[in-house]
Design a protein around this motif. Structure first.
Motif: not given
Ligand SMILES: O=C[C@H](O)COP(=O)(O)O
Length: 260
Positions: A241-257
């Motif tokens: 579900g969270a991957s079809i929201d670009a901003d939320e998915f981008a945040k997930i991708c940046r978990f290390s920050d």
């Protein structure tokens, strides 16, 4: 120990047409930068009908996002109405294909033999399987979740040699956590992912097992990714579900920050 680059893969399921797909991938590419892509591999898994558009965009703009499909046929070609072959996915530049997702097992009756045949089909065409395993709630309540997932892994990897298995991605997705908001605890994710890695070492060897990426999937969001990724045997996430929201998915991708 082998370095495993984290993989964050967005399974869009049956969402977004090809226009919407282009918009989402453009937004995602804009939100992420080279430093992010150096740290994390980012994949999108759109419906079949979007793949050509995603390919054109990724190639044309030389994006560092990779993509794949959500399923494939066990067959390579022929009279199989409605099916899509591994050869077709390869031609579209797909890096990955999910196989054995619980929604395929549940709604399309996919059993171990079919999942295994699909894994073999993916390898015939050099498309990397993201093999999904995971237990339903009743099995977890009885405490049989680890044995259940290991049996799914064993079944899926029959006749798959070490050379091929090296590149596989395994996703642990407890069925009770998919789309429910009920995320497994980081400890639950580690217990299953650790057990899967140990079984991979038994099936192959420690070197192969320590190079294979094992993802967690099930209600992953930007608010819980950090804790999940802190686990030693969790190498990424399969996000629905969270991957079809670009901003939320981008945040997930940046978990290390993220702080903490
Ligand atoms: O493939 C993804 C999983 O089914 C997780 O879906 P979800 O993040 O919507 O719970």
């Amino acid at each position: 120990m082998t370095q495993r680059k984290p993989l964050i893969a967005g399974n869009w399921k049956m969402n977004l047409n090809h226009f919407e797909a282009i918009k989402l991938v453009q937004k995602l590419a804009f939100a992420l930068n080279d430093k992010d892509f150096d740290k994390v591999e980012v994949a999108v898994l759109p419906p079949f009908t979007d793949l050509r558009s995603v390919q054109t965009l990724v190639d044309g703009d030389k994006l560092r996002i990779v993509y794949g499909a959500q399923d494939l046929s066990q067959y390579d070609a022929g009279a199989y109405t409605g099916e899509v072959s591994g050869a077709m996915l390869a031609k579209l530049g797909c890096t990955y294909v999910t196989i054995g997702h619980s929604e395929r097992r549940q709604y399309h009756g996919e059993d171990e033999d079919l999942v295994n045949a699909k894994v073999q089909a993916a390898y015939r065409h050099s498309v990397t399987p993201i093999l999904c395993v995971g237990e339903p709630l009743s099995v977890r309540q009885e405490g049989g979740h680890i044995a259940y997932c290991l049996a799914q892994l064993d079944g899926a990897l029959r006749k798959i040699g070490a050379e091929q298995a090296k590149s596989i991605v395994v996703a642990y997705e407890p069925v009770w956590a998919i789309g429910t908001g009920e995320v497994a605890t980081p400890e639950d994710a580690q217990e299953a992912c650790g057990a899967l890695r140990m079984r991979l070492a038994e099936l192959y060897d420690t070197e192969v097992a320590s190079g294979i990426r094992i993802l967690y999937g099930g209600s992953v969001k930007s608010g819980n990714i950090k804790g999940i990724m802190a686990q030693p045997d969790v190498d990424g996430a399969l996000v629905g579900g969270a991957s079809i929201d670009a901003d939320e998915f981008a945040k997930i991708c940046r978990f290390s920050d993220m702080p903490g």
